[in-house]
Scaffold this motif. Structure first.
Motif, PDB file in Angstrom:
ATOM      1  N   ASN A 192       0.837  -1.194   0.000  1.00 15.50           N
ATOM      2  CA  ASN A 192       0.000   0.000   0.000  1.00 15.50           C
ATOM      3  C   ASN A 192       0.874   1.248   0.000  1.00 15.50           C
ATOM      4  N   MET A 226      -1.361  -4.525   3.102  1.00 14.36           N
ATOM      5  CA  MET A 226      -2.718  -4.481   3.622  1.00 14.36           C
ATOM      6  C   MET A 226      -3.548  -5.578   2.962  1.00 14.36           C
ATOM      7  N   MET A 258     -11.222  -3.981   2.853  1.00 18.23           N
ATOM      8  CA  MET A 258     -11.184  -3.304   4.142  1.00 18.23           C
ATOM      9  C   MET A 258     -12.346  -3.712   5.036  1.00 18.23           C
ATOM     10  N   THR A 285      -4.964  -0.860   7.627  1.00 22.28           N
ATOM     11  CA  THR A 285      -4.703  -0.156   6.368  1.00 22.28           C
ATOM     12  C   THR A 285      -3.510   0.769   6.570  1.00 22.28           C
ATOM     13  N   ASN A 312      -0.640   3.357   6.118  1.00 28.53           N
ATOM     14  CA  ASN A 312      -0.638   4.601   5.357  1.00 28.53           C
ATOM     15  C   ASN A 312       0.281   5.627   6.022  1.00 28.53           C
ATOM     16  N   HIS A 350      -7.648   2.885   8.417  1.00 32.19           N
ATOM     17  CA  HIS A 350      -8.894   2.114   8.467  1.00 32.19           C
ATOM     18  C   HIS A 350      -9.901   2.824   9.380  1.00 32.19           C
TER      19      HIS A 350
END
Length: 292
Positions: free
Chosen positions: A103, A118, A122, A150, A152, A169
């Motif tokens: 990701n 990930m 989701m 998730t 990031n 997330h």
């Protein structure tokens, strides 16, 4: 605020400024495209890549380093529109199983590539994502952070001694800070930088400016938010789409932000979903390190 003409992305992500070329690169994940915008001429083009690429950084040897579905790749983008893709490393199948991909990612100030994984669905809420470091000398590291939903928001402070990481997330909405050992490329002393559970939007991709402030894309909130190194929200910019995904400083003076977005494909989505924007927020960014 200016819309980049002729560009629409389903999931625009990972913008990065290539100072040597005077150009931005970014990806459209599900379309399997790498986009390029020439800053001087405004010309855009894209290349089709063999699998979904979610994060990229320019490489010192030319081309891009990329986190994709099946591992870390080097992508050589040719003038005729073709792409040479060389897989350099991959986690074990037990860590990058079916339904997963890389990701968010970027290089630290020394040119080491950091990228996380990930589970793509989701809604399944599977906390199986990991954060890895990749270098040519040592290859792919063990996971430095595990149990992410998730991954990031990877970014580094101006001196490179703080690493930021978010989990965007809906069930997490957290940003952490780590002390970062520049010599070894190792994060430690994980702590909460921002707990955004009660705030509009989710902390997606991010960038750090020359003052050390953390610019976070508030996905589902339609906002670009700047937080000071102390975690104080001191600026907020409304955007013409609900789902900004990541931002990157660039341009000759590093004072322009390129912001990508996601088109949710829902009826009545406001503004310019899937657009790519250029804006000058009154702050200056930092040069992106080439993958060494």
């Amino acid at each position: 605020m200016e819309k980049v003409s002729g560009v629409h992305c389903k999931t625009g992500e990972s913008p990065t400024w290539h100072a040597g070329e005077g150009a931005w690169y970014w990806v459209d994940i599900p379309a399997r495209r790498v986009w390029r915008l020439d800053c001087a001429s405004g010309a855009t083009r894209y290349w089709q890549v063999p699998e979904m690429a979610a994060c990229i950084s320019p490489a010192a040897r030319g081309g891009l380093i990329a986190g994709m579905e099946s591992g870390i790749f080097h992508l050589a983008l040719h003038e005729d529109g073709s792409v040479s893709a060389e897989r350099l490393a991959a986690p074990p199948a037990s860590e990058l199983g079916e339904g997963m991909r890389f990701n968010d990612g970027r290089c630290d100030r020394q040119g080491r590539f950091w990228a996380g994984t990930m589970f793509m669905d989701m809604a399944a809420e599977r906390a199986v994502g990991n954060l890895y470091r990749f270098t040519t000398g040592e290859g792919l590291s063990r996971p430095f952070v595990t149990g992410m939903l998730t991954q990031n928001g990877t970014a580094f402070s101006p001196r490179g001694d703080v690493m930021y990481l978010s989990d965007s997330h809906p069930q997490r909405r957290m940003v952490w800070a780590f002390d970062y050992d520049i010599a070894s490329g190792s994060p430690h002393n994980k702590r909460v930088f921002l707990d955004l559970g009660a705030q509009k939007g989710r902390p997606d991709g991010a960038a750090v400016d020359a003052d050390g402030c953390y610019w976070s894309c508030a996905n589902d909130g339609g906002l670009l938010q700047r937080y000071t190194p102390a975690g104080v929200l001191d600026r907020e910019i409304a955007l013409p789409f609900a789902k900004p995904s990541m931002c990157s400083f660039g341009g000759p003076d590093l004072s322009t932000l390129l912001v990508t977005s996601i088109d949710p494909g829902t009826a009545g989505a406001h503004g310019w979903p899937g657009a790519v924007l250029l804006l000058r927020p009154g702050a200056q960014g930092l040069p992106e390190a080439l993958f060494a």
